[in-house]
Structures are given as C-alpha cells and as structure tokens.
Design an enzyme around this catalytic site. Sequence first.
Site, PDB file in Angstrom:
ATOM      1  N   ILE A  37      54.535  38.870  47.534  1.00 13.40           N
ATOM      2  CA  ILE A  37      53.915  38.493  48.456  1.00 13.40           C
ATOM      3  C   ILE A  37      54.464  37.581  50.212  1.00 13.40           C
ATOM      4  O   ILE A  37      54.644  39.110  50.696  1.00 13.40           O
ATOM      5  CB  ILE A  37      52.913  36.839  48.678  1.00 13.40           C
ATOM      6  CG1 ILE A  37      52.037  37.359  47.434  1.00 13.40           C
ATOM      7  CG2 ILE A  37      51.963  37.042  49.532  1.00 13.40           C
ATOM      8  CD1 ILE A  37      51.458  36.084  47.130  1.00 13.40           C
ATOM      9  N   ASP A  66      67.040  34.415  48.680  1.00 10.47           N
ATOM     10  CA  ASP A  66      66.216  35.285  47.198  1.00 10.47           C
ATOM     11  C   ASP A  66      66.975  35.461  46.571  1.00 10.47           C
ATOM     12  O   ASP A  66      68.182  36.006  46.754  1.00 10.47           O
ATOM     13  CB  ASP A  66      65.471  36.687  47.863  1.00 10.47           C
ATOM     14  CG  ASP A  66      64.193  36.845  46.785  1.00 10.47           C
ATOM     15  OD1 ASP A  66      64.524  37.190  45.675  1.00 10.47           O
ATOM     16  OD2 ASP A  66      63.116  36.975  47.255  1.00 10.47           O
ATOM     17  N   THR A 103      49.547  26.965  45.698  1.00  9.23           N
ATOM     18  CA  THR A 103      48.450  28.004  44.856  1.00  9.23           C
ATOM     19  C   THR A 103      47.125  27.139  44.374  1.00  9.23           C
ATOM     20  O   THR A 103      46.804  26.332  44.163  1.00  9.23           O
ATOM     21  CB  THR A 103      49.016  28.952  43.490  1.00  9.23           C
ATOM     22  OG1 THR A 103      47.935  29.646  43.007  1.00  9.23           O
ATOM     23  CG2 THR A 103      50.286  27.551  42.610  1.00  9.23           C
ATOM     24  N   GLU A 113      45.989  27.416  42.149  1.00  9.93           N
ATOM     25  CA  GLU A 113      45.774  26.990  40.274  1.00  9.93           C
ATOM     26  C   GLU A 113      46.233  25.754  40.078  1.00  9.93           C
ATOM     27  O   GLU A 113      46.080  25.294  38.956  1.00  9.93           O
ATOM     28  CB  GLU A 113      46.651  28.474  39.712  1.00  9.93           C
ATOM     29  CG  GLU A 113      46.098  29.684  39.704  1.00  9.93           C
ATOM     30  CD  GLU A 113      47.243  30.660  38.942  1.00  9.93           C
ATOM     31  OE1 GLU A 113      47.911  30.374  38.214  1.00  9.93           O
ATOM     32  OE2 GLU A 113      47.644  31.540  39.137  1.00  9.93           O
ATOM     33  N   PRO A 172      46.900  31.402  25.575  1.00  7.81           N
ATOM     34  CA  PRO A 172      46.620  29.585  24.993  1.00  7.81           C
ATOM     35  C   PRO A 172      46.100  28.741  26.737  1.00  7.81           C
ATOM     36  O   PRO A 172      46.818  29.103  28.448  1.00  7.81           O
ATOM     37  CB  PRO A 172      47.872  29.190  24.972  1.00  7.81           C
ATOM     38  CG  PRO A 172      48.671  30.467  24.603  1.00  7.81           C
ATOM     39  CD  PRO A 172      48.014  31.574  25.589  1.00  7.81           C
TER      40      PRO A 172
HETATM   41  P1  NAD Z   1      57.225  37.060  42.879  1.00  5.01           P
HETATM   42  O1  NAD Z   1      57.321  36.725  41.684  1.00  5.01           O
HETATM   43  O2  NAD Z   1      56.654  38.683  43.040  1.00  5.01           O
HETATM   44  O3  NAD Z   1      58.428  36.834  43.689  1.00  5.01           O
HETATM   45  C1  NAD Z   1      59.464  35.771  43.932  1.00  5.01           C
HETATM   46  C2  NAD Z   1      60.625  35.551  44.178  1.00  5.01           C
HETATM   47  O4  NAD Z   1      61.466  35.036  44.567  1.00  5.01           O
HETATM   48  C3  NAD Z   1      61.007  36.543  44.256  1.00  5.01           C
HETATM   49  O5  NAD Z   1      61.892  37.972  45.567  1.00  5.01           O
HETATM   50  C4  NAD Z   1      62.286  36.249  43.202  1.00  5.01           C
HETATM   51  O6  NAD Z   1      64.232  36.620  43.015  1.00  5.01           O
HETATM   52  C5  NAD Z   1      62.303  34.685  44.080  1.00  5.01           C
HETATM   53  N1  NAD Z   1      63.418  33.926  43.524  1.00  5.01           N
HETATM   54  C6  NAD Z   1      62.485  33.164  42.370  1.00  5.01           C
HETATM   55  N2  NAD Z   1      63.634  32.332  42.294  1.00  5.01           N
HETATM   56  C7  NAD Z   1      64.070  32.052  42.931  1.00  5.01           C
HETATM   57  C8  NAD Z   1      65.408  30.947  43.164  1.00  5.01           C
HETATM   58  N3  NAD Z   1      65.516  30.789  42.649  1.00  5.01           N
HETATM   59  N4  NAD Z   1      65.899  30.715  45.008  1.00  5.01           N
HETATM   60  C9  NAD Z   1      65.653  31.428  45.653  1.00  5.01           C
HETATM   61  N5  NAD Z   1      64.706  33.647  45.334  1.00  5.01           N
HETATM   62  C10 NAD Z   1      63.951  33.109  43.937  1.00  5.01           C
HETATM   63  O7  NAD Z   1      55.877  35.737  43.623  1.00  5.01           O
HETATM   64  P2  NAD Z   1      54.857  36.267  44.405  1.00  5.01           P
HETATM   65  O8  NAD Z   1      53.182  36.583  43.858  1.00  5.01           O
HETATM   66  O9  NAD Z   1      54.916  37.002  46.036  1.00  5.01           O
HETATM   67  O10 NAD Z   1      54.304  35.142  45.168  1.00  5.01           O
HETATM   68  C11 NAD Z   1      55.155  34.063  46.230  1.00  5.01           C
HETATM   69  C12 NAD Z   1      54.308  32.396  46.448  1.00  5.01           C
HETATM   70  O11 NAD Z   1      53.086  32.662  46.007  1.00  5.01           O
HETATM   71  C13 NAD Z   1      54.887  31.496  45.263  1.00  5.01           C
HETATM   72  O12 NAD Z   1      54.866  30.532  45.417  1.00  5.01           O
HETATM   73  C14 NAD Z   1      53.689  31.714  44.311  1.00  5.01           C
HETATM   74  O13 NAD Z   1      52.857  30.570  43.692  1.00  5.01           O
HETATM   75  C15 NAD Z   1      52.204  31.959  45.457  1.00  5.01           C
HETATM   76  N6  NAD Z   1      50.980  32.156  45.008  1.00  5.01           N
HETATM   77  C16 NAD Z   1      51.318  33.667  44.585  1.00  5.01           C
HETATM   78  C17 NAD Z   1      50.081  34.029  44.811  1.00  5.01           C
HETATM   79  C18 NAD Z   1      49.733  34.981  43.587  1.00  5.01           C
HETATM   80  O14 NAD Z   1      48.532  35.930  43.379  1.00  5.01           O
HETATM   81  N7  NAD Z   1      50.598  35.940  43.587  1.00  5.01           N
HETATM   82  C19 NAD Z   1      48.521  33.207  44.880  1.00  5.01           C
HETATM   83  C20 NAD Z   1      48.822  32.129  45.199  1.00  5.01           C
HETATM   84  C21 NAD Z   1      50.031  31.925  45.400  1.00  5.01           C
HETATM   85  P1  TYD Z   2      47.509  37.171  36.252  1.00  3.25           P
HETATM   86  O1  TYD Z   2      47.587  38.827  37.298  1.00  3.25           O
HETATM   87  O2  TYD Z   2      48.895  36.966  35.361  1.00  3.25           O
HETATM   88  O3  TYD Z   2      47.066  35.503  37.276  1.00  3.25           O
HETATM   89  P2  TYD Z   2      46.633  34.791  37.156  1.00  3.25           P
HETATM   90  O4  TYD Z   2      46.888  34.318  36.008  1.00  3.25           O
HETATM   91  O5  TYD Z   2      48.078  33.694  38.184  1.00  3.25           O
HETATM   92  O6  TYD Z   2      45.600  34.552  37.774  1.00  3.25           O
HETATM   93  O7  TYD Z   2      45.903  37.572  35.334  1.00  3.25           O
HETATM   94  C1  TYD Z   2      44.607  37.414  36.075  1.00  3.25           C
HETATM   95  C2  TYD Z   2      43.368  37.854  35.630  1.00  3.25           C
HETATM   96  O8  TYD Z   2      43.709  38.834  34.816  1.00  3.25           O
HETATM   97  C3  TYD Z   2      43.716  35.911  34.460  1.00  3.25           C
HETATM   98  O9  TYD Z   2      42.555  35.359  34.390  1.00  3.25           O
HETATM   99  C4  TYD Z   2      44.227  36.589  33.056  1.00  3.25           C
HETATM  100  C5  TYD Z   2      44.135  37.609  33.128  1.00  3.25           C
HETATM  101  N1  TYD Z   2      44.616  38.983  32.432  1.00  3.25           N
HETATM  102  C6  TYD Z   2      44.928  39.660  31.712  1.00  3.25           C
HETATM  103  O10 TYD Z   2      43.114  39.681  30.624  1.00  3.25           O
HETATM  104  N2  TYD Z   2      45.245  40.526  30.979  1.00  3.25           N
HETATM  105  C7  TYD Z   2      46.524  40.607  31.054  1.00  3.25           C
HETATM  106  O11 TYD Z   2      47.685  41.433  30.565  1.00  3.25           O
HETATM  107  C8  TYD Z   2      46.791  40.647  32.150  1.00  3.25           C
HETATM  108  C9  TYD Z   2      48.206  39.828  33.151  1.00  3.25           C
HETATM  109  C10 TYD Z   2      46.198  39.170  32.349  1.00  3.25           C
END
Ligand code: NAD
Ligand code: TYD
Length: 336
Positions: A13, A34, A124, A126, A272
């Site tokens: 993101i 990062d 998030t 969550e 879980p």
């Molecule tokens: P991602 O795992 O793709 O990227 C995380 C980034 O943070 C990576 O580039 C990693 O190198 C960096 N990072 C990790 N630990 C670090 C540290 N100690 N110091 C500096 N950099 C560090 O994550 P994402 O999916 O892009 O999520 C970004 C943010 O958005 C997170 O805070 C996540 O909780 C939040 N978020 C994600 C989702 C989703 O669906 N992916 C939804 C809601 C909120």
């Molecule tokens: P995920 O992409 O891990 O996001 P989050 O748990 O943060 O919502 O999973 C999205 C949904 O998909 C979640 O209900 C778990 C399910 N899932 C599977 O069914 N199979 C998989 O291999 C993964 C990674 C997730």
Amino acid sequence: MAKLLVTGGSGFIGSNFIRYWQARHAQDELVNLDLLTYAASGDDAPSNGARSKLRLIKGDIADPATVRRAMKGVKAVVHFAAETHVDRSIQNSQIFLKTNVLGTHTLLEAARQNGIQKFVYISTDEVYGSIEKGSFTEYSQLRPNSPYAASKASGDLICRSYWVTHNLPVMVTRCCNNYGPYQFPEKVIPLFITNLIEGKKVPLYGDGMNVREWIHALDHARAIERVMEAGEPGEIYNIGTGQEIPNVELAGKILKALGKGGESIERVKDRPGHDFRYSLDSSKLKKLGWSPEIEFEKGLKDTIGWYRTHESWWKKIKGKGAFKTYIKKQYAGRAR
Ligand code: NAD
Ligand code: TYD
C-alpha cells in the site's frame, strides 16, 4: 511544498500511495523509511530515482536514531510500516509487537519532539474484530482477535494517547482489505492469482464463508489524501467500500477470470481464530467528500491483468527459499 515522511513506502500500500502522491503533489519532497523486510516489493519499490524528490532511508522504525534522522525537516508523517500478515503472526508474533507497537511508539515520540504537524497512522478494520451483522463505526469497541490485529490496535491506542496527552495532531485511518498491484503473494488475492497462473490449486480456509470488504489500494491512497486535507486531529476514520465478498465467491471470480474450475480449489484447515466478517461504516469519511471509485469487478480484472504482465516480479518472490519455507509451513498437511 511540503516534506512528507512515509514509513513502509516500499510495501504494497505504501508504494501505491507514493506513486499516487508523486503524481498529484509533484512539488512535495518524500522520505521513505523502510527496513526492506521480506515484504518490501523489491526491484520496483520506489527508490531514489533521478527524477524524483524521493529519498529512501533503509532502516527500522523501532530505532530512535534512524527515526530522528528520517524526520529532519518533515512536516507530516504517513505511517504504513508494519508486519502485516495474520498467518505469520499466528506462527510467531514477536516481530509484530516490536514493529507495530514499539516502532509506532518510536515514531510518535520523535514526531512529538520534532513538532510534526500531521501524523497519520494507517490502522486496520481488524482492530474491531469480527461482526456477524451490521457494520463497525469509529466508536465500536476494539476486540482484536489475531496477534497481528492486537498489535495494530495497540499502536492505534498509543496514537490516541499522544493526541490526548501530548496534543500531537494524530489521525487514525482504519481501512478494509486492500488489493491491487504489488501486493505480496502471501495474501489471498495475489496468492490465488499467481497459484492459478502457475497451474497450482488455491488453498481455501475452512468453509470459505468468511467475508471480507475489499478496496483497491488506489482508492485507499485517495482516502488517506482526503484525511490529510480535511481530517481533524485526534479523529479516527473508517475506510470501506461496502464491497463485501465471501472467500468462496472471491475464489470463484478469480478462477473464472483465469479459465479454471472448482477442481482448482483445495479446501484446507481453517485459520485459528479466523474472523468471520469485517464490515465498516464509512459515513464519517464520506462526509469529508471521499468515496471509492474503483468497482470491485473492474479492479479485480485489472489486478489479474497486472499479475499476468508482471510474472517476473512475483516469480522472483515466490522462488525465494524463505517464501517456499513459509508456504510449506503454512499449508503442508492442512488439506481437509
Ligand atoms: P506490506 O507487508 O506489504 O508492507 C509493509 C512494509 O513495511 C514493507 O515494505 C516492510 O519492509 C516495511 N517494514 C516492516 N517492518 C518495518 C520496520 N520495522 N521498519 C521500517 N519498515 C518496515 O504491508 P501493506 O499491506 O502495504 O500494509 C501497509 C499498512 O496498511 C500496514 O500498517 C497495515 O497494517 C495497513 N493495512 C493493510 C491492509 C491490507 O489489506 N493490506 C488493510 C488495512 C490496513
Ligand atoms: P488475507 O489476505 O490473509 O487477509 P486478512 O486475513 O488480513 O483478511 O486473507 C483474506 C481472507 O482469505 C481471510 O478470510 C483468510 C482467507 N484465506 C484463504 O482462504 N486462503 C489463503 O491461503 C489465505 C492467505 C487467506
């Protein structure tokens, strides 16, 4: 012109946000702090390109000296950096607490000392836990269920305390599940797309009836921009689309788009503590003038197209020993 610190700007993101911000605010200087963990998007991550006003600092948000250096001259912070995968937090949660809790605290403390004018914490949905019916508002109770969610909720609450106690202008956003280009292929959508392109099956947890609300990462970037422009310090903003889909239906859409049938689904044991459903009431942010623009069917089609044309990007990731070890540990022996 402003100077912005983006943490985690090499992740999924964060990198989408940086590209969006660069296109819309070309005058702004950006610092990307990062650590480049396994989740950083690699070769294509935003870096110190010739044309850019973007500087990458490779370092840990939990390290005060690095954070102090990254914050020099900065006006606003957008804090994405985190450990983000629920399944990994079930395998081992220590790093989640270090990065998501202590790292967030380190940033807040430096922000306070540097007189930061805006601090946006990317939280998030969550943090609320699961909801059977209806939707969470910003006033709903926090009941996180996974170590990941609990670590994000802790960071979220420390942010609140810095607003109330220190008057640091913090805003918190709580977004639903993101999808789009550059998402690391451990998350469900890119894992399923890339598995199918590789001719493998997709592992569906439990009965597949768990529901997630989906947003394209670009709509998320637009929402954060809106919060930065019009949000109030100390406030929390849900970011959701209303596009709620049970996992089995999501799998069906991806299978269909890639010309596969139900035989490509492998039912595996449930996660879980698997949250049944996430759903956000986003009316507070909509009142600020934001609404999602990317309809799910179109966004998913484009995303599948992106993974088709970026095979070398994800094949490099999936080919790494550490990724293969993770997948083996996560899925081996879990067929139902
Ligand atoms: P991602 O795992 O793709 O990227 C995380 C980034 O943070 C990576 O580039 C990693 O190198 C960096 N990072 C990790 N630990 C670090 C540290 N100690 N110091 C500096 N950099 C560090 O994550 P994402 O999916 O892009 O999520 C970004 C943010 O958005 C997170 O805070 C996540 O909780 C939040 N978020 C994600 C989702 C989703 O669906 N992916 C939804 C809601 C909120
Ligand atoms: P995920 O992409 O891990 O996001 P989050 O748990 O943060 O919502 O999973 C999205 C949904 O998909 C979640 O209900 C778990 C399910 N899932 C599977 O069914 N199979 C998989 O291999 C993964 C990674 C997730």
